[in-house]
Design an enzyme around this catalytic site. Structure first.
Site, short mmCIF file in Angstrom:
data_model
loop_
_atom_site.label_atom_id
_atom_site.label_comp_id
_atom_site.label_asym_id
_atom_site.label_seq_id
_atom_site.Cartn_x
_atom_site.Cartn_y
_atom_site.Cartn_z
N PRO A 1 45.26 33.45 37.26
CA PRO A 1 46.04 32.36 37.86
C PRO A 1 45.85 32.45 39.61
O PRO A 1 45.81 33.54 40.19
CB PRO A 1 47.37 32.56 37.58
CG PRO A 1 47.60 33.84 36.96
CD PRO A 1 46.18 34.23 36.53
N ASN A 2 45.48 31.32 39.80
CA ASN A 2 45.49 31.12 41.34
C ASN A 2 44.46 31.33 42.01
O ASN A 2 44.08 31.05 43.18
CB ASN A 2 46.78 31.57 42.19
CG ASN A 2 48.04 31.06 41.57
OD1 ASN A 2 48.28 29.61 41.50
ND2 ASN A 2 48.89 31.71 40.97
N ARG B 1 43.55 30.17 49.93
CA ARG B 1 44.78 30.84 49.43
C ARG B 1 44.99 32.14 50.40
O ARG B 1 44.19 33.08 50.29
CB ARG B 1 44.51 31.17 47.92
CG ARG B 1 45.94 32.01 47.50
CD ARG B 1 45.68 32.66 46.30
NE ARG B 1 46.76 33.40 45.96
CZ ARG B 1 46.68 34.37 44.60
NH1 ARG B 1 45.70 34.58 44.01
NH2 ARG B 1 47.84 34.68 44.38
N TYR C 1 43.53 37.53 51.27
CA TYR C 1 42.47 37.42 50.24
C TYR C 1 40.84 36.99 50.88
O TYR C 1 40.03 36.84 50.14
CB TYR C 1 42.90 36.28 49.14
CG TYR C 1 43.94 36.66 48.27
CD1 TYR C 1 43.83 37.88 47.57
CD2 TYR C 1 45.01 35.83 48.25
CE1 TYR C 1 44.90 38.20 46.88
CE2 TYR C 1 46.24 36.24 47.77
CZ TYR C 1 46.09 37.33 46.93
OH TYR C 1 47.17 37.79 46.11
N ASN D 1 39.67 40.25 37.13
CA ASN D 1 40.89 40.17 38.03
C ASN D 1 42.05 39.41 37.12
O ASN D 1 42.11 38.35 37.31
CB ASN D 1 40.52 39.40 39.20
CG ASN D 1 41.49 39.64 40.28
OD1 ASN D 1 42.86 39.88 40.05
ND2 ASN D 1 41.42 39.43 41.58
N ALA E 1 48.33 37.67 39.05
CA ALA E 1 49.63 37.90 38.90
C ALA E 1 49.85 38.42 37.40
O ALA E 1 50.80 39.20 37.27
CB ALA E 1 50.44 36.69 39.00
N GLU F 1 38.87 46.63 36.13
CA GLU F 1 39.94 45.65 36.79
C GLU F 1 39.82 45.62 38.40
O GLU F 1 39.57 46.73 38.96
CB GLU F 1 41.27 46.47 36.62
CG GLU F 1 42.54 45.86 37.19
CD GLU F 1 43.84 46.74 36.99
OE1 GLU F 1 43.85 47.40 36.16
OE2 GLU F 1 44.79 46.22 37.51
N HIS G 1 41.10 44.13 42.18
CA HIS G 1 41.76 43.19 42.99
C HIS G 1 41.23 43.14 44.22
O HIS G 1 40.79 44.16 44.68
CB HIS G 1 43.30 44.03 43.11
CG HIS G 1 43.70 43.98 41.69
ND1 HIS G 1 44.55 42.99 40.94
CD2 HIS G 1 43.94 45.04 40.83
CE1 HIS G 1 44.85 43.36 39.73
NE2 HIS G 1 44.77 44.64 39.75
N ARG H 1 51.40 46.03 49.05
CA ARG H 1 52.16 44.95 49.30
C ARG H 1 53.53 45.08 48.49
O ARG H 1 54.23 46.13 48.36
CB ARG H 1 51.44 43.85 48.52
CG ARG H 1 49.93 43.66 49.19
CD ARG H 1 49.11 42.48 48.56
NE ARG H 1 49.65 41.29 48.74
CZ ARG H 1 49.22 40.08 48.07
NH1 ARG H 1 48.15 40.26 47.18
NH2 ARG H 1 50.05 39.15 47.97
N ARG I 1 54.30 44.20 42.94
CA ARG I 1 52.83 44.23 42.70
C ARG I 1 52.18 45.77 42.44
O ARG I 1 51.11 46.06 42.39
CB ARG I 1 51.96 43.79 43.92
CG ARG I 1 52.10 42.28 44.27
CD ARG I 1 51.40 41.62 45.17
NE ARG I 1 51.89 40.54 45.68
CZ ARG I 1 51.72 39.52 45.42
NH1 ARG I 1 50.96 39.12 44.28
NH2 ARG I 1 52.30 38.38 45.86
C1 DQA Z 1 45.27 39.83 43.19
C2 DQA Z 1 46.75 40.66 43.19
C3 DQA Z 1 47.78 40.31 42.35
O1 DQA Z 1 49.23 40.61 42.78
C4 DQA Z 1 47.97 38.48 42.86
O2 DQA Z 1 49.05 38.28 42.08
C5 DQA Z 1 46.72 37.68 42.81
C6 DQA Z 1 45.52 38.47 43.29
C7 DQA Z 1 43.96 40.34 43.80
O3 DQA Z 1 43.08 40.10 43.54
O4 DQA Z 1 44.44 41.16 45.01
O5 DQA Z 1 46.68 36.74 42.46
O6 DQA Z 1 45.04 40.38 41.69
#
Ligand code: DQA
Length: 148
Positions: A10-11, A18, A23, A73, A76, A100, A102, A109, A113
């Site tokens: 998501p997002n 964003r 990021y 990735n 959240a 995985e 990120h 953070r 997280r």
């Molecule tokens: C993320 C880190 C997560 O905590 C966050 O919710 C994201 C992006 C990252 O790529 O750093 O949406 O996965």
């Protein structure tokens, strides 16, 4: 042709605008273009994004059924989705790498997280190296793909 699935939660379709201080400014389209350029000949890269947990689970099942290595990735979902973990574990159980990734380093953070329910079943984890993490994951996978 071997296909690597690059699955984003998501997002992440908002990458580029964003929270750029966290990021960066690269978009998911930029990531996809760079991964395709970096992929060795004969390796296909398919990047997808969803805000929907069930869709992400379905894509992990598809990876198992089609023998596709995964770069994930989970965004959240990383921090609380046991359903995602249960689907993710099927990938390494099928003998396929699941990396995985990120973009940020979640450990630097907010406290929520710091927990990943996915890391314990992933082949490996890359965090905090910006979008380069996707390319590094692809390199790891490509170096280990069976060659004919
Ligand atoms: C993320 C880190 C997560 O905590 C966050 O919710 C994201 C992006 C990252 O790529 O750093 O949406 O996965």
């Amino acid at each position: 042709m071997p296909r690597v699935l690059v699955l984003n939660g998501p997002n992440l379709q908002r990458l580029g605008t964003r929270e750029p201080a966290i990021y960066g400014t690269a978009t998911l389209a930029d990531v996809e273009r760079d991964l395709r350029a970096a992929a060795p000949d004969g390796v296909e890269v398919e990047l997808r994004q969803t805000d929907d947990e069930a869709t992400l689970l379905g894509w992990l099942h598809e990876a198992v059924d089609t023998g596709s290595p995964v770069i994930l990735n989970p965004a959240a979902f990383t921090h609380y989705s046991y359903a995602l973990r249960d689907a993710a574990v099927l990938v390494p159980e099928a003998g396929l790498p699941l990396i995985e990734v990120h973009i940020s380093n979640p450990h630097r953070r907010e406290e929520f997280r710091h927990t990943s329910v996915v890391s314990g079943v992933a082949t490996g984890v890359i965090a905090g190296l910006g979008v380069d993490g996707y390319r590094l994951a692809l390199q790891y996978i490509a170096d280990r793909l069976p060659r004919d």
